[in-house]
Design an enzyme around this catalytic site. Structure first.
Site, PDB file in Angstrom:
ATOM      1  N   HIS A  87      -5.313  30.017  22.128  1.00  0.00           N
ATOM      2  CA  HIS A  87      -5.001  28.715  21.492  1.00  0.00           C
ATOM      3  C   HIS A  87      -4.485  27.661  22.468  1.00  0.00           C
ATOM      4  O   HIS A  87      -3.428  27.080  22.295  1.00  0.00           O
ATOM      5  CB  HIS A  87      -4.116  28.855  20.250  1.00  0.00           C
ATOM      6  CG  HIS A  87      -2.804  29.573  20.409  1.00  0.00           C
ATOM      7  ND1 HIS A  87      -1.942  29.341  21.441  1.00  0.00           N
ATOM      8  CD2 HIS A  87      -2.203  30.489  19.620  1.00  0.00           C
ATOM      9  CE1 HIS A  87      -0.871  30.086  21.289  1.00  0.00           C
ATOM     10  NE2 HIS A  87      -1.007  30.799  20.192  1.00  0.00           N
ATOM     11  N   ASN A 105       2.004  26.167  15.490  1.00  0.00           N
ATOM     12  CA  ASN A 105       2.446  26.373  16.859  1.00  0.00           C
ATOM     13  C   ASN A 105       1.351  27.069  17.652  1.00  0.00           C
ATOM     14  O   ASN A 105       0.942  28.163  17.272  1.00  0.00           O
ATOM     15  CB  ASN A 105       3.723  27.210  16.910  1.00  0.00           C
ATOM     16  CG  ASN A 105       4.324  27.224  18.294  1.00  0.00           C
ATOM     17  OD1 ASN A 105       4.192  26.254  19.035  1.00  0.00           O
ATOM     18  ND2 ASN A 105       4.950  28.325  18.668  1.00  0.00           N
ATOM     19  N   HIS A 139      -8.393  35.968  17.546  1.00  0.00           N
ATOM     20  CA  HIS A 139      -6.962  35.750  17.330  1.00  0.00           C
ATOM     21  C   HIS A 139      -6.654  35.540  15.850  1.00  0.00           C
ATOM     22  O   HIS A 139      -6.842  34.455  15.316  1.00  0.00           O
ATOM     23  CB  HIS A 139      -6.513  34.516  18.142  1.00  0.00           C
ATOM     24  CG  HIS A 139      -5.038  34.293  18.161  1.00  0.00           C
ATOM     25  ND1 HIS A 139      -4.380  33.788  19.250  1.00  0.00           N
ATOM     26  CD2 HIS A 139      -4.083  34.483  17.229  1.00  0.00           C
ATOM     27  CE1 HIS A 139      -3.081  33.686  18.991  1.00  0.00           C
ATOM     28  NE2 HIS A 139      -2.882  34.097  17.762  1.00  0.00           N
ATOM     29  N   HIS A 177       0.137  33.630  25.327  1.00  0.00           N
ATOM     30  CA  HIS A 177       0.591  32.488  24.527  1.00  0.00           C
ATOM     31  C   HIS A 177       1.466  31.698  25.486  1.00  0.00           C
ATOM     32  O   HIS A 177       2.472  32.217  25.972  1.00  0.00           O
ATOM     33  CB  HIS A 177       1.392  33.019  23.334  1.00  0.00           C
ATOM     34  CG  HIS A 177       2.202  31.989  22.596  1.00  0.00           C
ATOM     35  ND1 HIS A 177       1.902  31.591  21.317  1.00  0.00           N
ATOM     36  CD2 HIS A 177       3.317  31.292  22.946  1.00  0.00           C
ATOM     37  CE1 HIS A 177       2.793  30.681  20.914  1.00  0.00           C
ATOM     38  NE2 HIS A 177       3.671  30.491  21.883  1.00  0.00           N
ATOM     39  N   ASP A 179      -6.864  31.627  15.049  1.00  0.00           N
ATOM     40  CA  ASP A 179      -5.391  31.628  15.009  1.00  0.00           C
ATOM     41  C   ASP A 179      -4.901  31.678  13.557  1.00  0.00           C
ATOM     42  O   ASP A 179      -3.936  31.001  13.185  1.00  0.00           O
ATOM     43  CB  ASP A 179      -4.801  30.423  15.752  1.00  0.00           C
ATOM     44  CG  ASP A 179      -3.297  30.565  15.956  1.00  0.00           C
ATOM     45  OD1 ASP A 179      -2.764  31.684  15.776  1.00  0.00           O
ATOM     46  OD2 ASP A 179      -2.643  29.556  16.279  1.00  0.00           O
ATOM     47  N   LEU A 197      -2.797  39.483  10.956  1.00  0.00           N
ATOM     48  CA  LEU A 197      -3.078  40.125   9.668  1.00  0.00           C
ATOM     49  C   LEU A 197      -1.807  40.663   9.015  1.00  0.00           C
ATOM     50  O   LEU A 197      -1.854  41.177   7.893  1.00  0.00           O
ATOM     51  CB  LEU A 197      -4.137  41.227   9.830  1.00  0.00           C
ATOM     52  CG  LEU A 197      -5.500  40.717  10.335  1.00  0.00           C
ATOM     53  CD1 LEU A 197      -6.536  41.841  10.336  1.00  0.00           C
ATOM     54  CD2 LEU A 197      -6.017  39.533   9.517  1.00  0.00           C
TER      55      LEU A 197
END
Lengths: 318, 445
Positions: free
Chosen positions: B247, B293, B76, B194, B320, B79
């Protein structure tokens, strides 16, 4: 006036009461007491800040706090500038750090800042190398001069702060006034109970050293100070409470309910009052109300803070 | 500690030539291997030791005192290309990854335009040619990440997408997620979710708890994540689809995943180093570098994530990596954009905070950052087995350093670990047999 060991503040800025000690708060209140004498004189002006300049940086609309600061600055003979801008720094087109750089370049001595974003005064103080920062209210974080003027008003009316039972009623979650009062009152040895609908009591507020209750009667019973907070009627839209009618039915303070408090209990409010909503006019205008004393004390407390943070106290402790 | 040998094995020895990493401690949980030894490479792949006369011609890298680990695979990272090149590009992100010992990166599709069609996936792969680490694009589940119309998963898979995700957003409509989970079964693409209910997190800036109360900041409650995680896991169970919770940040989310795994749901999960190490208490000075977040949670949540990682409920650690510019961070807390970089600190943070104190074995840490994520993505790597790609890193477990954002290879410097002393340094990263990162000017011990 009580003798105090401290002769000057340890802090360079006033960001919040959370980290101010009992001695520092005592020094400010005592200094404010002596400025109250100045305010009562026919010529209400002392030269304490002559040659110093103060910028009132108001990023959020405010009438009474700005007027109170301005009056305090003028009575101390400071040169004052006002900068008022609503909306975020982003929408305004200049970042807060750029504003800070401009202030620095203009050789400003002291910045009084009101901002809708919690933490903005701390951020500003970190950007400035020499100017003093005074928080005039930041989001739901703190409003330390309000907390101090409230403490002064309670001390005036009841003769002490230690051991008082203070009931804060209403929207605690969104209230910087509540937070500054809680820190200041706890530090000075008062007991604080917060009361409102559970939706407006922030999570884990007990960790700030307060008692939480949801029934107004429990909060008022035996209280020395009944402090009603302003309820923002917009909160209805966010489902914090169903209607103004129900809010007033459950948390409005009227003469009958006030009977539960101590016989000499005082009633306070940070203003502006929603009459008939959080406070019945018969209470707001009664002999128990010290709401206008709060306003008067606001000027004296702000004079004390401005004076003490701008070099006063060391050479000439009040 | 400084390895000898040519700067690039693609030079003297050649990517087709023979090279050997000598005397390192080879840790490869995929093969249950942890021993001193030599690792041989030829033609970009790991090979068995050749015959003596041939071995003499090999380029030599001395790894005495170093760990030799399979290259890390990050599940994760953002970019930011195309669209937000001022924050990061595929090239700079790949170099940052290599500097962190990461040899393969799965990059998120929340770009502009969104990675939601074949040509955009191909664009990312073209940009990644010659980059310092392998880049595996994750494509959007729905067109434009709008949560409405499914993307063409068949074309995306063919173009090289390794997973599907609406990155940074939950799919509001459960019927759409149901169909995505069903449809993607044809291609065995995992759906990365997510988990955040925007109606519960709206206006929030940090974890809802005593610290948000004290700071006067609106909180993001744990249930904003947990209610969606529960829903998504039930949809995965119902459809038999493959889901990956990325995450995860709360102890309850970990428990939901744990019980789903016990019921046989095809679920995997990752947690980020910052969620495994930092809590909401660290935000006491409104430091925007700690605005992330999902938000940094409570101590109990950190403990829950650590327990989940230790017992395998959390399969992987993922960076992340979310680059932000200086201006996006140097502002009022509520105006600052959430996100933290992580490619260059992930390994050392995990090593310092979890491996050194004995909370996670070195083998399990490598598994969580290499073997497991490679398996989740279905890509090569994650092992030092003979025949596999020569994607690996040399790691000095005794090298100590202080995180200095100015020295990052990333275009952005928004690390929540700036100023922190860490143990363990990446000395060299090798991708496909080529040195893609080598630490410059090492200090003498």
């Amino acid at each position: 006036m009580a003798k105090n060991r401290l002769r000057a503040l340890r802090h360079r800025h006033l960001i919040g009461l959370e980290d101010y000690s009992r001695e520092e708060i005592g020094l400010i209140l005592d200094t404010a007491d002596s400025f109250k004498e100045v305010i009562r004189r026919p010529i209400r002006k002392v030269p304490a800040l002559r040659g110093k300049n103060v910028v009132n940086l108001f990023f959020e609309s405010s009438t009474r706090t700005r007027l109170s600061f301005e009056l305090a600055e003028k009575q101390l003979s400071a040169d004052t500038l006002n900068f008022t801008s609503t909306g975020s720094s982003v929408s305004k087109g200049e970042s807060l750090s750029d504003t800070a750089r401009n202030i620095e370049a203009m050789q400003v001595d002291c910045v009084v800042v009101r901002h809708a974003a919690a933490g903005a005064p701390l951020f500003l103080s970190q950007c400035l190398s020499s100017a003093v920062v005074i928080n005039a209210g930041d989001g739901a974080h703190e409003h330390p001069t309000q907390g101090l003027l409230d403490l002064l008003t309670m001390r005036d009316a009841l003769g002490r702060l230690e051991g008082l039972k203070v009931a804060l009623i209403g929207d605690i979650a969104h209230s910087r006034v509540a937070r500054s009062n809680i820190w200041g009152l706890r530090e000075m040895g008062a007991d604080v109970v917060v009361c409102g609908p559970p939706t407006l009591i922030p999570v884990d507020i007990e960790e700030m050293g307060v008692e939480v209750c949801y029934r107004l009667a429990d909060a008022l019973r035996g209280a020395d100070v009944v402090y009603a907070l302003r309820i923002q009627l917009e909160r209805q839209q966010e489902a914090f409470f169903p209607s103004q009618r129900e809010y007033t039915r459950l948390f409005g303070i009227d003469p009958e309910r006030l009977e539960l408090a101590k016989p000499d209990a005082i009633v306070m409010h940070p203003g502006p009052i929603n009459r008939g909503v959080e406070l019945d006019s018969r209470v707001a205008d009664s002999g128990r109300s010290v709401i206008l004393d709060q306003v008067t004390n606001g000027v004296a407390v702000r004079m004390a803070v401005l004076y003490l943070l701008n070099g006063g106290g060391e050479r000439d402790a009040a | 500690m400084r390895p000898d040998g040519p700067d690039t094995l693609g030079g003297a020895a050649g990517a087709t030539g023979l090279a050997v990493i000598r005397n390192g401690r080879i840790v490869d949980p995929a093969c249950s291997r942890d021993e001193q030894g030599d690792l041989w490479m030829r033609g970009g792949r790991i090979v068995d030791r050749p015959a003596d006369d041939e071995a003499k011609s090999a380029a030599v890298i001395d790894a005495a005192g170093l760990l030799v680990l399979p290259g890390l695979v990050d599940l994760h990272a953002h970019l930011c290309e195309p669209g937000f090149e001022y924050r990061e590009t595929v090239e700079s992100g790949a170099l940052a990854a290599a500097a962190g010992g990461i040899t393969a990166v799965a990059c998120m599709p929340d770009t502009d335009p969104v990675i939601d069609d074949g040509p955009t996936v191909e664009f990312i792969r073209e940009r990644a040619e010659g980059a310092a680490s392998k880049i595996h694009p994750i494509a959007a589940i729905t067109a434009g990440r709008r949560g409405e119309r499914l993307t063409e998963a068949g074309e995306l898979a063919e173009a090289g997408a390794v997973a599907l995700s609406d990155a940074g957003r939950s799919i509001g409509n459960p019927a759409i997620l149901r169909r995505a989970l069903e449809y993607s079964r044809m291609f065995d693409l995992p759906i990365f979710v997510h988990c955040e209910d925007p109606s519960l997190s709206a206006g929030g800036h940090m974890h809802e708890g005593s610290h948000a109360t004290r700071l006067g900041l609106k909180g993001i409650p744990s249930i904003a994540e947990e209610t969606v995680a529960a829903r998504d896991l039930m949809l995965a169970e119902w459809t038999g689809g493959r889901i990956h919770v990325t995450h995860a940040s709360t102890a309850v989310t970990v428990e939901l995943i744990r019980s789903a795994k016990q019921r046989g749901v095809r679920v995997t999960a990752d947690a980020s180093p910052h969620h495994l190490v930092l809590t909401d208490e660290s935000l006491s000075t409104y430091d925007t570098h700690l605005k992330i977040n999902p938000p940094l949670r409570s101590k109990a949540d950190v403990d829950g994530l650590r327990a989940g990682l230790a017992d395998g409920t959390i399969d992987a650690v993922a960076s992340d990596h979310t680059p932000r510019s200086v201006d996006e961070k140097n502002t009022e807390f509520q105006e600052a954009l959430p996100g933290a970089t992580g490619l260059e600190t992930m390994l050392a943070v995990v090593f310092t905070e979890l491996v050194r104190p004995g909370l996670l074995s070195l083998g399990d840490a490598v598994k969580a950052m290499s073997t497991s994520p490679a398996g989740i993505l279905g890509v090569e790597g994650g092992s030092l087995a003979s025949g596999g790609p020569a994607d690996l890193l040399l790691f000095d477990p005794d090298g100590t350093w202080t995180v200095d954002a100015a020295s990052f290879k990333s275009r952005s410097a928004n690390s929540p670990f700036t100023g922190r002393a860490l143990e363990g340094r990446v000395i060299m990263t090798i991708v496909g047999g080529r040195v893609s990162y080598r630490r410059d000017a090492p200090e003498s011990p």
